[in-house]
Design a protein around this motif. Sequence first.
Motif, PDB file in Angstrom:
ATOM      1  N   LYS A 207     -49.334 -62.155  79.478  1.00 26.30           N
ATOM      2  CA  LYS A 207     -49.203 -63.182  78.428  1.00 26.30           C
ATOM      3  C   LYS A 207     -49.852 -64.485  78.862  1.00 26.30           C
ATOM      4  O   LYS A 207     -50.354 -65.254  78.044  1.00 26.30           O
ATOM      5  N   SER A 208     -49.863 -64.731  80.169  1.00 26.94           N
ATOM      6  CA  SER A 208     -50.465 -65.975  80.659  1.00 26.94           C
ATOM      7  C   SER A 208     -51.975 -65.978  80.455  1.00 26.94           C
ATOM      8  O   SER A 208     -52.623 -67.003  80.598  1.00 26.94           O
ATOM      9  N   LEU A 209     -52.533 -64.807  80.122  1.00 30.33           N
ATOM     10  CA  LEU A 209     -53.970 -64.721  79.859  1.00 30.33           C
ATOM     11  C   LEU A 209     -54.274 -64.926  78.381  1.00 30.33           C
ATOM     12  O   LEU A 209     -55.346 -64.562  77.901  1.00 30.33           O
ATOM     13  N   ASN A 210     -53.337 -65.478  77.683  1.00 28.18           N
ATOM     14  CA  ASN A 210     -53.428 -65.656  76.240  1.00 28.18           C
ATOM     15  C   ASN A 210     -54.840 -66.002  75.751  1.00 28.18           C
ATOM     16  O   ASN A 210     -55.417 -66.988  76.159  1.00 28.18           O
ATOM     17  N   GLY A 211     -55.340 -65.144  74.859  1.00 23.35           N
ATOM     18  CA  GLY A 211     -56.649 -65.395  74.273  1.00 23.35           C
ATOM     19  C   GLY A 211     -57.822 -64.999  75.160  1.00 23.35           C
ATOM     20  O   GLY A 211     -58.967 -65.234  74.794  1.00 23.35           O
TER      21      GLY A 211
ATOM     22  N   LYS B 289     -54.220 -63.867  70.670  1.00 24.78           N
ATOM     23  CA  LYS B 289     -53.493 -65.135  70.494  1.00 24.78           C
ATOM     24  C   LYS B 289     -52.019 -64.894  70.157  1.00 24.78           C
ATOM     25  O   LYS B 289     -51.149 -65.670  70.532  1.00 24.78           O
ATOM     26  N   ASN B 290     -51.737 -63.803  69.450  1.00 28.03           N
ATOM     27  CA  ASN B 290     -50.345 -63.539  69.071  1.00 28.03           C
ATOM     28  C   ASN B 290     -49.553 -62.871  70.197  1.00 28.03           C
ATOM     29  O   ASN B 290     -48.403 -62.476  70.017  1.00 28.03           O
TER      30      ASN B 290
ATOM     31  N   GLY C 117     -64.234 -65.273  82.709  1.00 28.88           N
ATOM     32  CA  GLY C 117     -62.934 -65.558  83.317  1.00 28.88           C
ATOM     33  C   GLY C 117     -62.377 -64.434  84.146  1.00 28.88           C
ATOM     34  O   GLY C 117     -61.252 -64.503  84.599  1.00 28.88           O
ATOM     35  N   ALA C 118     -63.144 -63.367  84.346  1.00 28.86           N
ATOM     36  CA  ALA C 118     -62.578 -62.232  85.062  1.00 28.86           C
ATOM     37  C   ALA C 118     -62.784 -62.326  86.559  1.00 28.86           C
ATOM     38  O   ALA C 118     -62.148 -61.630  87.318  1.00 28.86           O
TER      39      ALA C 118
END
Length: 250
Positions: free
Chosen positions: A98-102, A130-131, A211-212
Amino acid sequence: MSSSLTLFSFFAVTFLYTSSHSFNITNILNQHNDFSKFNNLLTQTQLASTINNRQPITVLAVSNDVMSALVPGRPLDVIKKILSLHIVLDYYDEKKLKSLNGKSVILTTLFQSSGQAQGQQGFLNATVLKNGDVLIGSAGSSVQTQVVESVMSQPFNISVLHISSAIMINVRPENGPPFTPPPRSAPPPNDDDYDYDEPPSPPSPHSSAPGAGPLKATAKTSSASGVSGINSHPAFAFALVITSILWFMT
Ligand SMILES: *[C@@H]1O[C@H](CO)[C@@H](O)[C@H](O)[C@H]1NC(C)=O
Ligand SMILES: *[C@@H]1O[C@H](CO)[C@@H](O)[C@H](O)[C@H]1NC(C)=O
Ligand SMILES: *[C@@H]1O[C@H](CO)[C@@H](O)[C@H](O)[C@H]1NC(C)=O
Protein backbone atom coordinates in the motif's frame (compact mmCIF):
# COMPACT_ATOMS: atom_id res chain seq x y z
CA MET A 1 20.14 -40.08 36.80
CA SER A 2 22.64 -39.38 34.08
CA SER A 3 20.30 -40.87 31.50
CA SER A 4 17.52 -38.47 32.45
CA LEU A 5 20.00 -35.65 32.19
CA THR A 6 20.96 -36.88 28.75
CA LEU A 7 17.31 -36.98 27.83
CA PHE A 8 16.86 -33.49 29.16
CA SER A 9 19.77 -32.09 27.20
CA PHE A 10 18.50 -33.88 24.13
CA PHE A 11 15.14 -32.19 24.41
CA ALA A 12 16.72 -28.86 25.21
CA VAL A 13 18.86 -29.04 22.12
CA THR A 14 15.97 -30.28 20.00
CA PHE A 15 13.92 -27.34 21.17
CA LEU A 16 16.68 -24.88 20.35
CA TYR A 17 17.06 -26.46 16.96
CA THR A 18 13.39 -26.45 15.98
CA SER A 19 12.79 -22.95 17.29
CA SER A 20 15.59 -21.67 15.10
CA HIS A 21 13.43 -22.51 12.09
CA SER A 22 11.36 -19.38 12.03
CA PHE A 23 8.60 -20.71 9.79
CA ASN A 24 7.32 -23.72 7.84
CA ILE A 25 5.26 -22.85 4.76
CA THR A 26 3.57 -26.27 4.78
CA ASN A 27 2.29 -25.71 8.30
CA ILE A 28 1.30 -22.13 7.54
CA LEU A 29 -0.81 -23.15 4.54
CA ASN A 30 -2.18 -26.22 6.34
CA GLN A 31 -4.15 -23.81 8.50
CA HIS A 32 -6.08 -22.69 5.43
CA ASN A 33 -8.06 -25.40 3.65
CA ASP A 34 -8.47 -23.15 0.62
CA PHE A 35 -4.82 -23.55 -0.27
CA SER A 36 -4.45 -27.32 0.11
CA LYS A 37 -3.80 -27.96 -3.61
CA PHE A 38 -1.23 -25.18 -3.83
CA ASN A 39 0.34 -26.45 -0.62
CA ASN A 40 0.55 -30.05 -1.88
CA LEU A 41 2.25 -28.88 -5.06
CA LEU A 42 4.80 -26.89 -3.10
CA THR A 43 5.68 -30.11 -1.29
CA GLN A 44 5.69 -32.28 -4.43
CA THR A 45 7.97 -29.88 -6.28
CA GLN A 46 10.17 -29.49 -3.19
CA LEU A 47 9.67 -25.76 -3.37
CA ALA A 48 8.40 -25.87 0.22
CA SER A 49 11.84 -26.61 1.62
CA THR A 50 13.37 -23.93 -0.59
CA ILE A 51 10.88 -21.44 0.84
CA ASN A 52 11.61 -22.53 4.40
CA ASN A 53 15.28 -21.86 3.89
CA ARG A 54 14.94 -18.42 2.38
CA GLN A 55 14.03 -15.15 3.93
CA PRO A 56 12.82 -12.58 3.32
CA ILE A 57 10.24 -14.19 1.08
CA THR A 58 6.72 -13.58 -0.15
CA VAL A 59 4.49 -16.42 -1.33
CA LEU A 60 1.61 -15.60 -3.68
CA ALA A 61 -0.88 -18.32 -2.85
CA VAL A 62 -3.60 -19.51 -5.22
CA SER A 63 -6.79 -20.98 -3.80
CA ASN A 64 -8.13 -24.43 -4.77
CA ASP A 65 -11.05 -23.14 -6.83
CA VAL A 66 -8.75 -21.53 -9.42
CA MET A 67 -5.98 -24.15 -9.41
CA SER A 68 -7.61 -25.92 -12.37
CA ALA A 69 -6.13 -23.23 -14.63
CA LEU A 70 -2.68 -24.40 -13.65
CA VAL A 71 -2.56 -28.11 -13.01
CA PRO A 72 -4.28 -30.47 -15.46
CA GLY A 73 -2.18 -31.49 -18.43
CA ARG A 74 1.09 -30.00 -17.25
CA PRO A 75 4.14 -32.02 -16.23
CA LEU A 76 5.45 -31.42 -12.73
CA ASP A 77 8.60 -29.66 -13.93
CA VAL A 78 6.50 -27.07 -15.75
CA ILE A 79 4.25 -26.65 -12.73
CA LYS A 80 7.34 -26.15 -10.63
CA LYS A 81 8.54 -23.33 -12.88
CA ILE A 82 5.17 -21.63 -12.79
CA LEU A 83 4.90 -22.03 -9.01
CA SER A 84 8.39 -20.64 -8.51
CA LEU A 85 7.13 -17.51 -10.24
CA HIS A 86 4.76 -17.17 -7.27
CA ILE A 87 7.64 -16.96 -4.82
CA VAL A 88 9.03 -13.44 -4.50
CA LEU A 89 12.53 -13.05 -3.10
CA ASP A 90 11.67 -10.15 -0.84
CA TYR A 91 9.21 -9.30 1.90
CA TYR A 92 5.98 -7.68 0.77
CA ASP A 93 3.02 -7.52 3.08
CA GLU A 94 -0.13 -5.47 2.50
CA LYS A 95 1.28 -2.49 4.33
CA LYS A 96 4.44 -2.36 2.25
CA LEU A 97 2.45 -2.73 -0.97
CA LYS A 98 0.00 0.00 0.00
CA SER A 99 2.93 2.32 0.63
CA LEU A 100 3.65 2.06 -3.10
CA ASN A 101 0.35 3.77 -3.80
CA GLY A 102 0.05 4.69 -7.45
CA LYS A 103 3.36 3.07 -8.39
CA SER A 104 4.64 -0.09 -10.03
CA VAL A 105 7.43 -2.23 -8.76
CA ILE A 106 9.33 -5.08 -10.39
CA LEU A 107 9.63 -8.16 -8.18
CA THR A 108 12.33 -10.80 -8.56
CA THR A 109 11.07 -14.36 -8.17
CA LEU A 110 12.57 -17.73 -7.38
CA PHE A 111 12.03 -18.63 -11.04
CA GLN A 112 14.49 -15.90 -12.02
CA SER A 113 17.11 -17.23 -9.61
CA SER A 114 16.78 -20.72 -11.12
CA GLY A 115 18.37 -19.41 -14.32
CA GLN A 116 15.62 -21.07 -16.37
CA ALA A 117 13.57 -17.99 -17.04
CA GLN A 118 13.60 -16.56 -20.53
CA GLY A 119 13.39 -12.84 -21.18
CA GLN A 120 11.48 -11.15 -18.39
CA GLN A 121 9.70 -14.35 -17.34
CA GLY A 122 11.37 -14.42 -13.93
CA PHE A 123 10.02 -11.04 -12.90
CA LEU A 124 6.63 -9.84 -11.79
CA ASN A 125 5.22 -6.37 -12.12
CA ALA A 126 3.14 -5.26 -9.16
CA THR A 127 1.03 -2.15 -9.61
CA VAL A 128 -0.66 -0.45 -6.71
CA LEU A 129 -3.68 1.51 -7.87
CA LYS A 130 -4.75 4.78 -6.31
CA ASN A 131 -7.66 3.00 -4.62
CA GLY A 132 -5.24 0.59 -2.93
CA ASP A 133 -5.91 -2.43 -5.14
CA VAL A 134 -2.75 -4.36 -5.94
CA LEU A 135 -2.43 -5.97 -9.38
CA ILE A 136 0.35 -8.42 -10.16
CA GLY A 137 1.33 -9.90 -13.50
CA SER A 138 4.27 -11.40 -15.28
CA ALA A 139 6.60 -8.52 -16.20
CA GLY A 140 5.95 -7.35 -19.70
CA SER A 141 2.53 -9.01 -19.84
CA SER A 142 -0.77 -7.21 -19.62
CA VAL A 143 -2.54 -10.10 -17.87
CA GLN A 144 -2.81 -9.38 -14.18
CA THR A 145 -4.13 -11.01 -11.06
CA GLN A 146 -5.25 -9.19 -7.95
CA VAL A 147 -4.08 -9.45 -4.36
CA VAL A 148 -7.18 -10.54 -2.44
CA GLU A 149 -5.92 -10.46 1.14
CA SER A 150 -3.01 -11.19 3.39
CA VAL A 151 -2.97 -14.80 4.59
CA MET A 152 -0.21 -14.32 7.14
CA SER A 153 2.88 -12.24 7.69
CA GLN A 154 5.87 -12.43 9.94
CA PRO A 155 7.77 -9.19 9.39
CA PHE A 156 10.19 -9.09 7.76
CA ASN A 157 10.80 -12.75 7.04
CA ILE A 158 7.75 -14.21 5.35
CA SER A 159 4.51 -12.93 3.94
CA VAL A 160 1.79 -15.02 2.30
CA LEU A 161 -0.64 -13.16 0.05
CA HIS A 162 -3.76 -14.65 -1.48
CA ILE A 163 -4.00 -13.78 -5.20
CA SER A 164 -7.13 -14.21 -7.27
CA SER A 165 -5.64 -16.47 -9.96
CA ALA A 166 -2.38 -18.13 -10.94
CA ILE A 167 0.14 -16.08 -12.91
CA MET A 168 0.64 -18.00 -16.12
CA ILE A 169 3.64 -17.97 -18.46
CA ASN A 170 4.66 -20.23 -21.33
CA VAL A 171 7.49 -22.48 -20.26
CA ARG A 172 8.98 -25.43 -22.10
CA PRO A 173 9.06 -28.80 -20.39
CA GLU A 174 12.52 -30.27 -19.89
CA ASN A 175 13.80 -32.06 -23.01
CA GLY A 176 15.56 -34.89 -21.23
CA PRO A 177 14.19 -36.79 -18.23
CA PRO A 178 10.60 -35.94 -17.34
CA PHE A 179 11.59 -34.28 -14.11
CA THR A 180 14.88 -32.69 -13.11
CA PRO A 181 15.32 -32.90 -9.36
CA PRO A 182 16.12 -29.62 -7.69
CA PRO A 183 19.21 -29.15 -5.55
CA ARG A 184 18.91 -31.23 -2.40
CA SER A 185 19.32 -28.60 0.26
CA ALA A 186 18.86 -24.89 0.51
CA PRO A 187 20.27 -23.12 -2.51
CA PRO A 188 23.50 -21.32 -1.70
CA PRO A 189 23.34 -17.52 -1.74
CA ASN A 190 24.78 -17.39 -5.24
CA ASP A 191 22.36 -19.86 -6.76
CA ASP A 192 22.12 -18.00 -10.01
CA ASP A 193 24.30 -20.53 -11.76
CA TYR A 194 22.44 -23.72 -12.35
CA ASP A 195 23.86 -25.90 -15.09
CA TYR A 196 20.77 -25.69 -17.22
CA ASP A 197 20.69 -24.42 -20.75
CA GLU A 198 20.48 -20.91 -19.53
CA PRO A 199 19.35 -18.50 -22.22
CA PRO A 200 21.56 -15.50 -22.78
CA SER A 201 20.70 -12.85 -20.26
CA PRO A 202 18.25 -10.39 -21.72
CA PRO A 203 19.06 -6.73 -21.53
CA SER A 204 18.15 -5.72 -18.01
CA PRO A 205 14.36 -5.99 -18.06
CA HIS A 206 13.76 -3.77 -15.09
CA SER A 207 15.93 -0.80 -15.97
CA SER A 208 12.94 0.92 -17.50
CA ALA A 209 10.73 0.45 -14.49
CA PRO A 210 9.99 3.77 -12.90
CA GLY A 211 10.88 3.80 -9.24
CA ALA A 212 11.78 0.13 -9.22
CA GLY A 213 15.53 0.55 -8.88
CA PRO A 214 16.04 0.73 -5.11
CA LEU A 215 13.48 -1.96 -4.35
CA LYS A 216 14.99 -4.28 -6.91
CA ALA A 217 18.37 -3.79 -5.36
CA THR A 218 16.95 -4.59 -1.96
CA ALA A 219 15.43 -7.78 -3.26
CA LYS A 220 18.74 -8.93 -4.65
CA THR A 221 20.97 -8.21 -1.71
CA SER A 222 18.58 -9.27 0.98
CA SER A 223 17.74 -12.53 -0.71
CA ALA A 224 21.41 -13.29 -0.96
CA SER A 225 22.01 -12.67 2.71
CA GLY A 226 18.73 -14.20 3.81
CA VAL A 227 20.04 -17.74 3.61
CA SER A 228 22.97 -17.23 5.89
CA GLY A 229 22.94 -18.79 9.29
CA ILE A 230 20.35 -21.43 8.45
CA ASN A 231 22.57 -24.19 7.22
CA SER A 232 24.88 -24.17 10.20
CA HIS A 233 22.10 -25.00 12.65
CA PRO A 234 21.64 -28.73 11.96
CA ALA A 235 25.36 -29.42 12.25
CA PHE A 236 25.60 -27.34 15.36
CA ALA A 237 22.60 -29.04 17.00
CA PHE A 238 23.89 -32.46 16.05
CA ALA A 239 27.30 -31.72 17.51
CA LEU A 240 25.65 -30.55 20.73
CA VAL A 241 23.56 -33.71 21.00
CA ILE A 242 26.58 -35.94 20.46
CA THR A 243 28.67 -33.93 22.88
CA SER A 244 26.06 -34.08 25.61
CA ILE A 245 25.45 -37.79 25.09
CA LEU A 246 29.16 -38.51 25.28
CA TRP A 247 29.46 -36.28 28.30
CA PHE A 248 26.78 -38.11 30.26
CA MET A 249 27.90 -41.54 29.18
CA THR A 250 31.42 -41.16 30.51
C1 LIG B 1 13.33 -13.42 11.17
O1 LIG B 1 14.58 -13.92 10.73
C2 LIG B 1 15.65 -13.55 11.56
C3 LIG B 1 16.93 -14.02 10.90
O2 LIG B 1 16.91 -15.38 10.65
C4 LIG B 1 15.45 -14.14 12.94
O3 LIG B 1 16.52 -13.78 13.80
C5 LIG B 1 14.14 -13.64 13.50
O4 LIG B 1 13.89 -14.26 14.73
C6 LIG B 1 13.01 -13.93 12.56
N1 LIG B 1 11.80 -13.30 13.03
C7 LIG B 1 10.78 -14.00 13.50
C8 LIG B 1 9.62 -13.22 13.95
O5 LIG B 1 10.82 -15.23 13.56
C1 LIG C 1 7.19 -28.58 7.82
O1 LIG C 1 5.98 -29.19 8.20
C2 LIG C 1 5.68 -30.38 7.48
C3 LIG C 1 4.29 -30.83 7.87
O2 LIG C 1 4.07 -30.69 9.23
C4 LIG C 1 6.74 -31.42 7.79
O3 LIG C 1 6.48 -32.62 7.08
C5 LIG C 1 8.09 -30.86 7.38
O4 LIG C 1 9.13 -31.76 7.73
C6 LIG C 1 8.36 -29.52 8.06
N1 LIG C 1 9.58 -28.95 7.53
C7 LIG C 1 10.54 -28.46 8.32
C8 LIG C 1 11.73 -27.91 7.63
O5 LIG C 1 10.45 -28.46 9.54
C1 LIG D 1 4.26 -2.48 -14.94
O1 LIG D 1 2.87 -2.30 -15.05
C2 LIG D 1 2.48 -0.94 -15.20
C3 LIG D 1 0.97 -0.89 -15.18
O2 LIG D 1 0.39 -1.89 -15.97
C4 LIG D 1 3.06 -0.38 -16.48
O3 LIG D 1 2.72 0.99 -16.60
C5 LIG D 1 4.56 -0.52 -16.44
O4 LIG D 1 5.12 -0.08 -17.67
C6 LIG D 1 4.95 -1.96 -16.20
N1 LIG D 1 6.39 -2.04 -16.08
C7 LIG D 1 7.12 -2.96 -16.73
C8 LIG D 1 8.59 -2.88 -16.54
O5 LIG D 1 6.61 -3.82 -17.42
